[in-house]
Design an enzyme around this catalytic site. Structure first.
Site, PDB file in Angstrom:
ATOM      1  N   GLU A 161      38.555  67.595 -19.327  1.00  0.00           N
ATOM      2  CA  GLU A 161      39.165  67.210 -20.602  1.00  0.00           C
ATOM      3  C   GLU A 161      38.929  65.730 -20.889  1.00  0.00           C
ATOM      4  O   GLU A 161      39.105  64.886 -20.011  1.00  0.00           O
ATOM      5  CB  GLU A 161      40.674  67.480 -20.575  1.00  0.00           C
ATOM      6  CG  GLU A 161      41.016  68.957 -20.438  1.00  0.00           C
ATOM      7  CD  GLU A 161      42.502  69.242 -20.620  1.00  0.00           C
ATOM      8  OE1 GLU A 161      42.821  70.370 -21.016  1.00  0.00           O
ATOM      9  OE2 GLU A 161      43.334  68.351 -20.360  1.00  0.00           O
ATOM     10  N   ARG A 219      40.593  75.697 -12.992  1.00  0.00           N
ATOM     11  CA  ARG A 219      40.878  77.135 -13.150  1.00  0.00           C
ATOM     12  C   ARG A 219      40.252  77.575 -14.462  1.00  0.00           C
ATOM     13  O   ARG A 219      39.725  76.751 -15.213  1.00  0.00           O
ATOM     14  CB  ARG A 219      42.391  77.351 -13.220  1.00  0.00           C
ATOM     15  CG  ARG A 219      43.008  76.460 -14.283  1.00  0.00           C
ATOM     16  CD  ARG A 219      44.463  76.738 -14.544  1.00  0.00           C
ATOM     17  NE  ARG A 219      45.113  75.636 -15.238  1.00  0.00           N
ATOM     18  CZ  ARG A 219      45.017  75.387 -16.537  1.00  0.00           C
ATOM     19  NH1 ARG A 219      44.277  76.150 -17.328  1.00  0.00           N
ATOM     20  NH2 ARG A 219      45.637  74.355 -17.070  1.00  0.00           N
ATOM     21  N   LYS A 225      46.300  63.661 -10.861  1.00  0.00           N
ATOM     22  CA  LYS A 225      45.607  63.096 -12.011  1.00  0.00           C
ATOM     23  C   LYS A 225      45.328  61.612 -11.821  1.00  0.00           C
ATOM     24  O   LYS A 225      44.310  61.100 -12.295  1.00  0.00           O
ATOM     25  CB  LYS A 225      46.408  63.355 -13.281  1.00  0.00           C
ATOM     26  CG  LYS A 225      46.596  64.853 -13.518  1.00  0.00           C
ATOM     27  CD  LYS A 225      46.669  65.205 -14.970  1.00  0.00           C
ATOM     28  CE  LYS A 225      48.018  65.196 -15.547  1.00  0.00           C
ATOM     29  NZ  LYS A 225      48.006  65.563 -16.973  1.00  0.00           N
ATOM     30  N   ASN A 242      40.829  70.505 -15.168  1.00  0.00           N
ATOM     31  CA  ASN A 242      41.621  71.694 -14.876  1.00  0.00           C
ATOM     32  C   ASN A 242      40.788  72.628 -14.012  1.00  0.00           C
ATOM     33  O   ASN A 242      39.714  73.069 -14.417  1.00  0.00           O
ATOM     34  CB  ASN A 242      42.080  72.366 -16.164  1.00  0.00           C
ATOM     35  CG  ASN A 242      43.126  71.523 -16.885  1.00  0.00           C
ATOM     36  OD1 ASN A 242      44.023  70.980 -16.258  1.00  0.00           O
ATOM     37  ND2 ASN A 242      42.978  71.384 -18.181  1.00  0.00           N
ATOM     38  N   VAL A 283      43.278  79.049 -20.811  1.00  0.00           N
ATOM     39  CA  VAL A 283      43.735  79.947 -21.879  1.00  0.00           C
ATOM     40  C   VAL A 283      42.642  80.122 -22.938  1.00  0.00           C
ATOM     41  O   VAL A 283      42.352  81.221 -23.386  1.00  0.00           O
ATOM     42  CB  VAL A 283      45.028  79.381 -22.516  1.00  0.00           C
ATOM     43  CG1 VAL A 283      45.376  80.112 -23.798  1.00  0.00           C
ATOM     44  CG2 VAL A 283      46.182  79.448 -21.532  1.00  0.00           C
ATOM     45  N   GLU A 338      48.875  55.393 -18.816  1.00  0.00           N
ATOM     46  CA  GLU A 338      47.613  55.193 -19.528  1.00  0.00           C
ATOM     47  C   GLU A 338      47.886  54.491 -20.834  1.00  0.00           C
ATOM     48  O   GLU A 338      48.966  54.624 -21.412  1.00  0.00           O
ATOM     49  CB  GLU A 338      46.969  56.545 -19.873  1.00  0.00           C
ATOM     50  CG  GLU A 338      46.306  57.237 -18.730  1.00  0.00           C
ATOM     51  CD  GLU A 338      45.687  58.561 -19.139  1.00  0.00           C
ATOM     52  OE1 GLU A 338      45.372  59.322 -18.230  1.00  0.00           O
ATOM     53  OE2 GLU A 338      45.536  58.850 -20.343  1.00  0.00           O
TER      54      GLU A 338
HETATM   55  P1  ADP Z   1      48.335  68.232 -19.236  1.00  0.00           P
HETATM   56  O1  ADP Z   1      48.003  68.313 -17.769  1.00  0.00           O
HETATM   57  O2  ADP Z   1      49.783  68.417 -19.520  1.00  0.00           O
HETATM   58  O3  ADP Z   1      47.410  69.055 -20.069  1.00  0.00           O
HETATM   59  P2  ADP Z   1      46.819  65.918 -20.184  1.00  0.00           P
HETATM   60  O4  ADP Z   1      46.561  64.714 -19.352  1.00  0.00           O
HETATM   61  O5  ADP Z   1      45.672  66.862 -20.368  1.00  0.00           O
HETATM   62  O6  ADP Z   1      48.080  66.690 -19.579  1.00  0.00           O
HETATM   63  O7  ADP Z   1      47.360  65.474 -21.603  1.00  0.00           O
HETATM   64  C1  ADP Z   1      47.872  66.428 -22.535  1.00  0.00           C
HETATM   65  C2  ADP Z   1      47.738  65.912 -23.948  1.00  0.00           C
HETATM   66  O8  ADP Z   1      48.442  64.668 -24.105  1.00  0.00           O
HETATM   67  C3  ADP Z   1      46.311  65.606 -24.394  1.00  0.00           C
HETATM   68  O9  ADP Z   1      45.627  66.740 -24.876  1.00  0.00           O
HETATM   69  C4  ADP Z   1      46.520  64.561 -25.476  1.00  0.00           C
HETATM   70  O10 ADP Z   1      46.869  65.173 -26.707  1.00  0.00           O
HETATM   71  C5  ADP Z   1      47.734  63.790 -24.971  1.00  0.00           C
HETATM   72  N1  ADP Z   1      47.323  62.599 -24.222  1.00  0.00           N
HETATM   73  C6  ADP Z   1      47.124  62.500 -22.874  1.00  0.00           C
HETATM   74  N2  ADP Z   1      46.750  61.256 -22.511  1.00  0.00           N
HETATM   75  C7  ADP Z   1      46.698  60.516 -23.644  1.00  0.00           C
HETATM   76  C8  ADP Z   1      46.386  59.135 -23.952  1.00  0.00           C
HETATM   77  N3  ADP Z   1      46.078  58.261 -22.989  1.00  0.00           N
HETATM   78  N4  ADP Z   1      46.434  58.751 -25.245  1.00  0.00           N
HETATM   79  C9  ADP Z   1      46.766  59.638 -26.220  1.00  0.00           C
HETATM   80  N5  ADP Z   1      47.080  60.921 -26.021  1.00  0.00           N
HETATM   81  C10 ADP Z   1      47.054  61.380 -24.740  1.00  0.00           C
HETATM   82 MG    MG Z   2      45.387  68.861 -20.166  1.00  0.00          MG
END
Ligand code: ADP
Ligand code: MG
Length: 398
Positions: free
Chosen positions: A228, A246, A75, A244, A249, A153
């Site tokens: 995303e 793939r 990531k 992602n 869900v 982040e």
């Molecule tokens: P995963 O691979 O576990 O899905 P993500 O990077 O998609 O990880 O993040 C999962 C969730 O975490 C997001 O849908 C969001 O709700 C929250 N999130 C991720 N990054 C941030 C951010 N920088 N600020 C606020 N919420 C975040």
């Molecule tokens: Mg995610």
């Protein structure tokens, strides 16, 4: 297994001994004369080495190349690629965490590079909590993914999770199939998803869709994938979060509003066929909502509680789809994810879809173990949800 034409034991229940055992899977594929592997979601579906191993064994991996998975899969590295491609990313570190937190400004989110399913993520509000949060997230990442590389982040406050479905063939055709709003989450894991997102104007949808296509092109993507984004509360800025590599869900809500069978598209693309769909052929019609039914007990801190299904009744009727492995008398294994069914409703308008989903959850009956169905039912009556204003903070706030 009961539905399969042929079934072969690949090892004991523990995922590490079976579903994650690449050698066992490849041996069985060879022995049974199989010529393609669909990795589904979870397990090895985003494992670049497995995609390469399939190719080396002469099997078609129904997904992107190992190279594309590798580029999108880290990531932190994907953030660099996206920034270079002109896709906006959240402000953050792409190096050592402590100094980056200062320059980005608190609160921050510590995230595992190899993360997924909301694991390996910790919020940190103050410098004095940074090292403890860092250690916790790192340990969780090591335990879940066998990789403890972290990045950081800026925490976007009260954002919406908006994602775009993309399809790409090996001839350079890349399109998107619109968006999904997955803001209703618990601990960064999706609970209710819908398509299309109510908060997007056609103009913003077009801009984000174009960014999603750009993101897929930046990693040399092939097959079905999801880009995303986080959308900030004023809907001015959106940020790439991850790709992602793939099927997801929640792909069913996109199938309902576009009429495109995404798994069929995966098989066509993997067979080397060119996309027949063009961007201008994709239209979003009506509204779809999915509720994930998990074997967990919301009143006991969402404790996973799989067990035997003593009695089961699924909803039906027009505009209703149920994707599930459950049947009366089956035993839900404690070894894997607690998600046991997906209930989807579809109707011409969002409000009709909400009403239809409420009716579905009233009809849905499962005796044997607790589920989150009642919680989702209550969410469907919440004014914030009805207005389409949920952010990722919704569940905690209410
Ligand atoms: P995963 O691979 O576990 O899905 P993500 O990077 O998609 O990880 O993040 C999962 C969730 O975490 C997001 O849908 C969001 O709700 C929250 N999130 C991720 N990054 C941030 C951010 N920088 N600020 C606020 N919420 C975040
Ligand atoms: Mg995610």
């Amino acid at each position: 297994v009961q539905l399969a034409g042929q079934a072969v034991c690949i090892g004991p229940a523990r995922a590490a001994d079976s579903y994650l055992n690449q050698d066992a899977l490849l041996t069985v594929a060879k022995a049974t004369g199989c010529d393609g592997v669909h990795p589904g979601y979870g397990f090895l579906s985003e494992n670049a080495d497995f995609a390469d191993a399939c190719a080396a064994a002469g099997l078609t991996f129904i997904g992107p190349s190992g190279d594309a998975i590798r580029k999108a899969g880290s990531k932190s590295a994907a953030r660099d690629l996206m920034r270079a491609a002109g896709v906006p990313v959240t402000p953050g570190s792409d190096g050592p965490v402590a100094s980056a937190a200062e320059s980005v400004g608190y609160p921050v989110l510590l995230k595992a590079s190899a993360g997924g399913g909301g694991r390996g993520i910790r919020r940190c509000d103050r410098p004095e909590d940074l090292s403890a949060a860092f250690a916790e997230a790192k340990a969780e990442a090591q335990a879940c993914f066998g990789n403890d590389e972290m990045y950081l982040e800026k925490l976007v406050l009260r954002p919406r999770h908006i994602e775009f479905q993309v399809l790409a063939d090996r001839y350079g055709n890349v399109i998107h199939l619109g968006d999904r709003d997955c803001s209703v989450q618990r601990r960064n894991q999706k609970l209710i998803e819908e398509a299309p997102a109510r908060c997007l104007t056609p103009e913003l949808r077009e801009r984000m869709g174009a960014a999603a296509v750009k993101a897929a092109k930046a990693v040399g993507y092939e097959n079905a994938g999801t880009v995303e984004f986080l959308l900030d509360p004023d809907r001015e800025h959106f940020y790439f979060m991850e790709m992602n590599t793939r099927i997801q869900v929640e792909h069913g809500v996109t199938e309902l509003v576009t009429g495109v069978d995404l798994v069929r598209q995966q098989l066509r693309i993997a067979s080397g066929l060119a996309l027949r769909l063009r961007q201008e052929d994709v239209t979003l019609q009506g509204h779809a909502i999915e509720c994930r039914i998990n074997a967990e007990d919301p009143v006991q801190g969402f404790r996973p509680c799989p067990g035997r299904v003593d009695f089961l009744h699924f909803p039906g009727g027009p505009g209703v789809r149920v994707d599930s492995c459950l049947y009366s008398g089956c035993e839900l294994s404690p070894y894997y994810d607690s998600m046991a069914a997906k209930i989807l409703a579809y109707a011409p308008t969002r409000m009709e879809t909400i009403r239809r989903m409420r009716r579905c959850l009233e009809e849905f009956t499962l005796e044997g173990f607790p589920t989150n169905a009642e919680l989702s039912y209550q969410i469907l009556y919440h004014p914030e949800f009805i207005l389409g204003e949920c952010t990722t903070a919704f569940l905690d706030e209410h």
